[in-house]
Every structure is written in C-alpha cells, then in structure tokens.
Design a protein around this motif. Structure first.
Motif, PDB file in Angstrom:
ATOM      1  N   ASN A 145       7.441 -56.526 121.416  1.00 17.14           N
ATOM      2  CA  ASN A 145       8.227 -55.300 121.521  1.00 17.14           C
ATOM      3  C   ASN A 145       7.432 -54.043 121.852  1.00 17.14           C
ATOM      4  O   ASN A 145       8.021 -53.041 122.245  1.00 17.14           O
ATOM      5  CB  ASN A 145       8.971 -55.038 120.203  1.00 17.14           C
ATOM      6  N   CYS A 146       6.163 -54.066 121.648  1.00 18.25           N
ATOM      7  CA  CYS A 146       5.407 -52.814 121.714  1.00 18.25           C
ATOM      8  C   CYS A 146       4.224 -52.879 122.671  1.00 18.25           C
ATOM      9  O   CYS A 146       3.776 -51.851 123.190  1.00 18.25           O
ATOM     10  CB  CYS A 146       4.893 -52.429 120.334  1.00 18.25           C
ATOM     11  N   CYS A 149       3.631 -51.153 126.227  1.00 16.93           N
ATOM     12  CA  CYS A 149       3.181 -49.758 126.314  1.00 16.93           C
ATOM     13  C   CYS A 149       1.872 -49.554 125.548  1.00 16.93           C
ATOM     14  O   CYS A 149       0.930 -48.945 126.035  1.00 16.93           O
ATOM     15  CB  CYS A 149       4.230 -48.816 125.727  1.00 16.93           C
ATOM     16  N   HIS A 150       1.827 -50.064 124.304  1.00 18.95           N
ATOM     17  CA  HIS A 150       0.679 -49.751 123.443  1.00 18.95           C
ATOM     18  C   HIS A 150      -0.515 -50.661 123.703  1.00 18.95           C
ATOM     19  O   HIS A 150      -1.594 -50.400 123.168  1.00 18.95           O
ATOM     20  CB  HIS A 150       1.088 -49.851 121.968  1.00 18.95           C
ATOM     21  N   ARG A 166       4.430 -39.732 128.703  1.00 20.02           N
ATOM     22  CA  ARG A 166       3.334 -39.407 127.788  1.00 20.02           C
ATOM     23  C   ARG A 166       2.565 -40.677 127.507  1.00 20.02           C
ATOM     24  O   ARG A 166       3.152 -41.745 127.380  1.00 20.02           O
ATOM     25  CB  ARG A 166       3.892 -38.828 126.496  1.00 20.02           C
ATOM     26  N   PRO A 169      -0.332 -43.379 122.152  1.00 20.55           N
ATOM     27  CA  PRO A 169      -1.582 -43.146 121.421  1.00 20.55           C
ATOM     28  C   PRO A 169      -2.269 -44.460 121.044  1.00 20.55           C
ATOM     29  O   PRO A 169      -1.639 -45.508 121.016  1.00 20.55           O
ATOM     30  CB  PRO A 169      -1.118 -42.407 120.165  1.00 20.55           C
ATOM     31  N   ARG A 179       0.112 -40.111 108.875  1.00 20.93           N
ATOM     32  CA  ARG A 179       1.564 -40.080 108.749  1.00 20.93           C
ATOM     33  C   ARG A 179       1.984 -40.719 107.429  1.00 20.93           C
ATOM     34  O   ARG A 179       1.305 -41.626 106.939  1.00 20.93           O
ATOM     35  CB  ARG A 179       2.201 -40.914 109.870  1.00 20.93           C
ATOM     36  N   ARG A 187      10.119 -43.341 113.232  1.00 18.88           N
ATOM     37  CA  ARG A 187       9.779 -43.181 114.649  1.00 18.88           C
ATOM     38  C   ARG A 187       9.900 -44.496 115.398  1.00 18.88           C
ATOM     39  O   ARG A 187      10.327 -44.512 116.545  1.00 18.88           O
ATOM     40  CB  ARG A 187       8.378 -42.592 114.786  1.00 18.88           C
ATOM     41  N   THR A 201      10.189 -39.803 124.576  1.00 25.13           N
ATOM     42  CA  THR A 201       8.831 -40.231 124.940  1.00 25.13           C
ATOM     43  C   THR A 201       8.598 -41.691 124.554  1.00 25.13           C
ATOM     44  O   THR A 201       7.818 -42.390 125.180  1.00 25.13           O
ATOM     45  CB  THR A 201       7.767 -39.354 124.251  1.00 25.13           C
ATOM     46  N   MET A 202       9.248 -42.117 123.466  1.00 23.36           N
ATOM     47  CA  MET A 202       9.170 -43.536 123.087  1.00 23.36           C
ATOM     48  C   MET A 202      10.579 -43.986 122.727  1.00 23.36           C
ATOM     49  O   MET A 202      11.269 -43.291 121.999  1.00 23.36           O
ATOM     50  CB  MET A 202       8.235 -43.723 121.888  1.00 23.36           C
ATOM     51  N   PRO A 203      11.023 -45.138 123.232  1.00 28.82           N
ATOM     52  CA  PRO A 203      12.362 -45.608 122.887  1.00 28.82           C
ATOM     53  C   PRO A 203      12.410 -46.125 121.453  1.00 28.82           C
ATOM     54  O   PRO A 203      11.409 -46.621 120.950  1.00 28.82           O
ATOM     55  CB  PRO A 203      12.597 -46.752 123.883  1.00 28.82           C
ATOM     56  N   VAL A 218       5.657 -55.022 111.299  1.00 27.63           N
ATOM     57  CA  VAL A 218       4.858 -54.512 112.419  1.00 27.63           C
ATOM     58  C   VAL A 218       3.872 -53.463 111.894  1.00 27.63           C
ATOM     59  O   VAL A 218       2.701 -53.439 112.282  1.00 27.63           O
ATOM     60  CB  VAL A 218       5.760 -53.902 113.520  1.00 27.63           C
TER      61      VAL A 218
HETATM   62  C1  HEC Z   1       8.215 -47.689 126.477  1.00 29.00           C
HETATM   63  C2  HEC Z   1       6.906 -47.609 125.885  1.00 29.00           C
HETATM   64  C3  HEC Z   1       6.771 -47.776 124.404  1.00 29.00           C
HETATM   65  C4  HEC Z   1       7.217 -48.838 123.637  1.00 29.00           C
HETATM   66  C5  HEC Z   1       7.991 -50.068 124.067  1.00 29.00           C
HETATM   67  C6  HEC Z   1       6.770 -48.540 122.285  1.00 29.00           C
HETATM   68  N1  HEC Z   1       6.106 -47.353 122.237  1.00 29.00           N
HETATM   69 FE1  HEC Z   1       5.322 -46.500 120.587  1.00 29.00          FE
HETATM   70  N2  HEC Z   1       4.834 -44.849 121.644  1.00 29.00           N
HETATM   71  C7  HEC Z   1       5.007 -44.722 123.017  1.00 29.00           C
HETATM   72  C8  HEC Z   1       4.624 -43.375 123.395  1.00 29.00           C
HETATM   73  C9  HEC Z   1       4.654 -42.804 124.805  1.00 29.00           C
HETATM   74  C10 HEC Z   1       4.240 -42.712 122.219  1.00 29.00           C
HETATM   75  C11 HEC Z   1       3.809 -41.262 122.060  1.00 29.00           C
HETATM   76  C12 HEC Z   1       5.084 -40.470 121.854  1.00 29.00           C
HETATM   77  C13 HEC Z   1       4.899 -39.012 121.549  1.00 29.00           C
HETATM   78  O1  HEC Z   1       3.838 -38.629 121.051  1.00 29.00           O
HETATM   79  O2  HEC Z   1       5.859 -38.275 121.775  1.00 29.00           O
HETATM   80  C14 HEC Z   1       4.372 -43.684 121.145  1.00 29.00           C
HETATM   81  C15 HEC Z   1       4.051 -43.429 119.818  1.00 29.00           C
HETATM   82  C16 HEC Z   1       4.012 -44.384 118.825  1.00 29.00           C
HETATM   83  C17 HEC Z   1       3.508 -44.190 117.485  1.00 29.00           C
HETATM   84  C18 HEC Z   1       2.881 -42.930 116.947  1.00 29.00           C
HETATM   85  C19 HEC Z   1       3.909 -42.175 116.183  1.00 29.00           C
HETATM   86  C20 HEC Z   1       3.398 -40.895 115.622  1.00 29.00           C
HETATM   87  O3  HEC Z   1       3.741 -40.628 114.468  1.00 29.00           O
HETATM   88  O4  HEC Z   1       2.658 -40.158 116.292  1.00 29.00           O
HETATM   89  C21 HEC Z   1       3.647 -45.371 116.829  1.00 29.00           C
HETATM   90  C22 HEC Z   1       3.260 -45.678 115.387  1.00 29.00           C
HETATM   91  C23 HEC Z   1       4.268 -46.291 117.745  1.00 29.00           C
HETATM   92  N3  HEC Z   1       4.469 -45.669 118.928  1.00 29.00           N
HETATM   93  C24 HEC Z   1       4.582 -47.589 117.411  1.00 29.00           C
HETATM   94  C25 HEC Z   1       5.323 -48.414 118.245  1.00 29.00           C
HETATM   95  C26 HEC Z   1       5.808 -49.718 117.855  1.00 29.00           C
HETATM   96  C27 HEC Z   1       5.545 -50.361 116.502  1.00 29.00           C
HETATM   97  C28 HEC Z   1       6.490 -50.210 118.908  1.00 29.00           C
HETATM   98  C29 HEC Z   1       7.218 -51.527 119.010  1.00 29.00           C
HETATM   99  C30 HEC Z   1       8.212 -51.805 118.011  1.00 29.00           C
HETATM  100  C31 HEC Z   1       6.428 -49.221 119.983  1.00 29.00           C
HETATM  101  N4  HEC Z   1       5.721 -48.162 119.538  1.00 29.00           N
HETATM  102  C32 HEC Z   1       7.018 -49.383 121.218  1.00 29.00           C
HETATM  103  C33 HEC Z   1       5.483 -45.671 123.883  1.00 29.00           C
HETATM  104  C34 HEC Z   1       6.079 -46.862 123.504  1.00 29.00           C
END
Ligand code: HEC
Length: 400
Positions: A145-146, A149-150, A166, A169, A179, A187, A201-203, A218
């Motif tokens: 799921n993540c 992007c990550h 964006r 991180p 956090r 989030r 920025t993140m779905p 997770v």
């Molecule tokens: C489509 C791309 C995408 C997907 C899929 C995605 N993320 Fe993200 N995530 C991002 C982006 C871009 C940011 C930075 C957003 C911002 O700072 O506004 C982010 C930020 C975060 C952060 C930091 C939050 C914070 O407090 O600063 C966490 C933790 C995180 N994601 C966890 C996850 C997890 C766990 C999943 C899967 C369940 C996931 N992400 C799925 C793109 C994604």
C-alpha cells in the motif's frame, strides 16, 4: 529548568489531557473513533517548545500552578458561600478576588507555543502488541500500500515519488518520534493535504483496504524499520526499542509470554548458522534462545515463534541471514538496550546501543568509572548502566 522538571511537567500535562478526554467520554461528549475515545478539540497541548525554550516551560509551569490555585480558591469560596453564614461573605469575596488575581497575574504562555493542531485520534495509543507477527504483517501491508511512493525500504524513493506534488519523507529517520502515534494513524487513514495549495499530498487509506488494526501494524513495522536504520547509520538506537512480545517455553515455569518477564533482564540469543551450545545460564538474566529445539540442547527458555528472528533482524537493521548469531539484552522494563555481534566472546559497555541523552551528555556512569566490587567485568558494567540509566520513550515531546 532542568530536563527532569520539563519531563515531569509534560507527563502531567499529557495525563491531564487523557483525564479530560476520558471524563468527556464518560459524559458522552467524546464518542469512540477507531475504538478509542476521540479528542474532541481542534487543539491539544504542544510539548516540543517546552524542551527547546526553558522560559516557555517555566511560564507553563507557573501558569499551571496559578490555575490550580485559582480552582482551589474558587471551590473553597463556593463551599463557604453554600454555608450561608453572614460573616463569611467578605471572606468569600476575598477568596474569589485572590483567585481572579492569580489568573490575571499568571505569566500566560503564547497560545501558538502552547497549542498544536489536533485530530480526533491525537491521543490514541496503538492497540497492536508489537508482536513479531504484527511487525511482519505491517511490512507486507506497507509493501502493498505504501512502497510505491515511500519506497520498499521506506526511505522515500518509491517509483511514484518523482511524480508527486510533494516528495514523500524518509520514514526511517527521527520523523516517527516527532509525531504522536495517534496523529500518524490519522494521517495514514485520512491522508494529508497542503492547505495553501488546497491539494492532497498523500491519499488516505480506505478502510476496505486497511483496517484500523492494519494501520497500527504498518506503524509497528515502520518503527522497527526506523530502529534498524538508526543502528545501521549511527551505531545506536536513537530512540528506545521495545522488545517484541512473544511466547516462550522455559525449563522452569513452562509456557509464558515475554510480557510476563517484566522486572527481569532478558538475553535474546539469535540462532547462529551452525547448531550451538546453549548460552551459559546467568542468574542476572533470563536467557531465551530464539529458534527451534533442533538448534540447541536444553535451553533455559526457548522462543519458537518463527517470525521472531525476521522481526529482530529488522530491529537490528540486518537481513535475516545476517542477523544470526546476534545477542540482544533487554532491561527490566522490556526495552532492548544492548547488542552483541556474532562471534564476540564478552559483553562490554560499548554494546549498550540504547542510552539516554542525559547519560551521554552528563557522562553518568562513564566507562572508566570503577564499578563496586573486585573483578567487575564488561557485563557487570553494562548491566549496572542499564539499571541506573532507564530509558523513557518521548513522542512529539511527551514522555510516554
Ligand atoms: C501516492 C503516494 C503515497 C502513498 C501511496 C502513501 N504515501 Fe505516505 N506520504 C506521501 C507524501 C507525498 C507524504 C508527504 C505529505 C506532506 O508532507 O504533505 C507522505 C507522508 C507520510 C507520512 C509522514 C506523516 C507526517 O506526520 O509527516 C507517513 C507516516 C506516511 N506518509 C505513511 C504512509 C503509509 C503507512 C502509507 C501506506 C498505508 C502511505 N504513506 C502511502 C505519499 C504517499
């Protein structure tokens, strides 16, 4: 103001917020969200500035004391007024006056330093047990799921990263501890937005894909992953790492759970490539062989959970096959504190990979400080330091 005082004040402030939330929940004003009472306000107290700015911490402490004094004075005044004795009316007015004065004279801290934006799950605590199965399932869910992007290693370099508005991180650094875990949960569940650009920025993760329990898993994985990366990059665990919860069978005591070992030090011995003799039993700790009965003869305790080795490998920042032969020591509170690499014959103080900032900064129990008793060895020094220098995890500035 010393760090001990700041930690103490913050502990109280966090407890007060929990009490307020639970009180409101009992009155029906804070409904359950994701299985726990929701924080019903748009703001919560913020802790970070208290560490950075001692003046701010002092103002918060004095204002808190003034507020408590005012509440007490008001209560006494109201109680006296209820007695309806004529002579008391001047006293009642006097007490109320002092209470109002205490509130007006208090050095109120600036609101933007005192409060941070909150979400309904701000005070939520992870309800996963940090079991090996949670950590590994969290890893699989993260990959599905993540990771696009990550990045598969959570360092923010996923194949989609460059196409996003964006950059995601690096989740393996200190970010997670900056956090509250409940806010990370929110989030991941609801996604993130850039309010200035009014754009996502993140779905968010839909409940049909990830349940609440899945999200906590997770987050367990990310915590383990970040701990491993910290050990790789810095040679230390910058933040305390909990010993995962597992089942074990002991020669004395039969089936038990690792949580039941609280109060005792635990030595975890990861299986080495070749079958090896059981570690020498030591009355100062419970030694637990990780692996199967075939790996070792008659160990003091055996943890046969097949997922424990890969979970510990994550915490060590090693691939599973490279984690064999490591030993880990947990303190009496269940925090993993020391690590010994394969092939090392004796423990030394350098193996303490989780130590408190204060201990390092003030040199408490320096390595060269003689330990009481003749013939103190590396392990004695290590165990003393572990006991005398307990760790406390801090999240978003709040000691937990
Ligand atoms: C489509 C791309 C995408 C997907 C899929 C995605 N993320 Fe993200 N995530 C991002 C982006 C871009 C940011 C930075 C957003 C911002 O700072 O506004 C982010 C930020 C975060 C952060 C930091 C939050 C914070 O407090 O600063 C966490 C933790 C995180 N994601 C966890 C996850 C997890 C766990 C999943 C899967 C369940 C996931 N992400 C799925 C793109 C994604």
């Amino acid at each position: 103001m010393s760090e001990v005082w700041v930690a103490w004040i913050l502990e109280w402030l966090l407890a007060a917020q929990f009490a307020l939330r639970d009180g409101l929940h009992a009155l029906g004003l804070a409904p359950l969200v994701a299985g726990q009472p929701a924080w019903p306000f748009a703001l919560r107290l913020s802790a970070e500035m208290m560490w950075i700015d001692p003046g701010h911490a002092r103002r918060v402490a004095i204002t808190g004391m003034c507020a408590v004094a005012a509440v007490l004075l008001f209560s006494v005044a109201i109680a006296l007024a209820a007695l309806r004795r004529r002579v008391r009316s001047a006293l009642v007015a006097g007490l109320m006056g002092v209470a109002v004065f205490a509130l007006l004279a208090a050095p109120w801290p600036a609101a933007h330093l005192l409060f941070a934006p909150a979400v309904p799950t701000s005070l939520h605590r992870s309800d996963s047990g940090f079991r090996p199965a949670d950590i590994l399932r969290g890893q699989a869910l993260f990959q599905q799921n993540c990771a696009q992007c990550h990045g598969a290693d959570a360092r923010g370099q996923g194949p989609l990263a460059a196409t996003l508005g964006r950059w995601p991180p690096d989740l393996t650094g200190g970010l997670l501890w900056k956090r509250l875990e409940g806010e990370l949960f929110w989030r991941v569940r609801h996604g993130m937005r850039d309010e200035r650009l009014a754009r996502e920025t993140m779905p968010g993760a839909s409940p049909s894909r990830l349940s609440d329990a899945d999200i906590w898993q997770v987050l367990d994985y990310l915590q383990a992953r970040a701990s491993g990366q910290s050990l790789r990059d810095l040679g230390t665990w910058e933040r305390p790492v909990r010993m995962p919860a597992f089942a074990l069978r002991c020669r004395y005591g039969g089936e038990r759970r690792s949580d039941g070992l609280k109060g005792q030090r635990v030595l975890l011995v990861l299986p080495s490539a070749a079958s090896s003799p059981a570690p020498q039993e030591d009355p100062r700790m419970v030694s637990v062989m990780v692996g199967s009965r075939a790996d070792v003869d008659d160990p003091e305790c055996l943890a046969e959970d097949a997922q424990l080795l890969p979970a510990l490998a994550l915490l060590l920042g090693e691939r599973e096959q490279d984690a064999r032969g490591f030993q880990l020591l947990a303190d009496r509170d269940g925090w993993l504190r020391a690590r010994s690499a394969p092939g090392r014959s004796a423990w030394s103080e350098d193996d303490l990979v989780c130590r408190t900032a204060t201990a390092t900064a003030t040199g408490v129990q320096r390595a060269d400080k003689p330990v009481a008793g003749a013939g103190a060895q590396g392990l004695d020094v290590l165990l003393r330091r572990m006991d005398e220098d307990p760790v406390r995890p801090v999240r978003a500035g709040f000691p937990h």
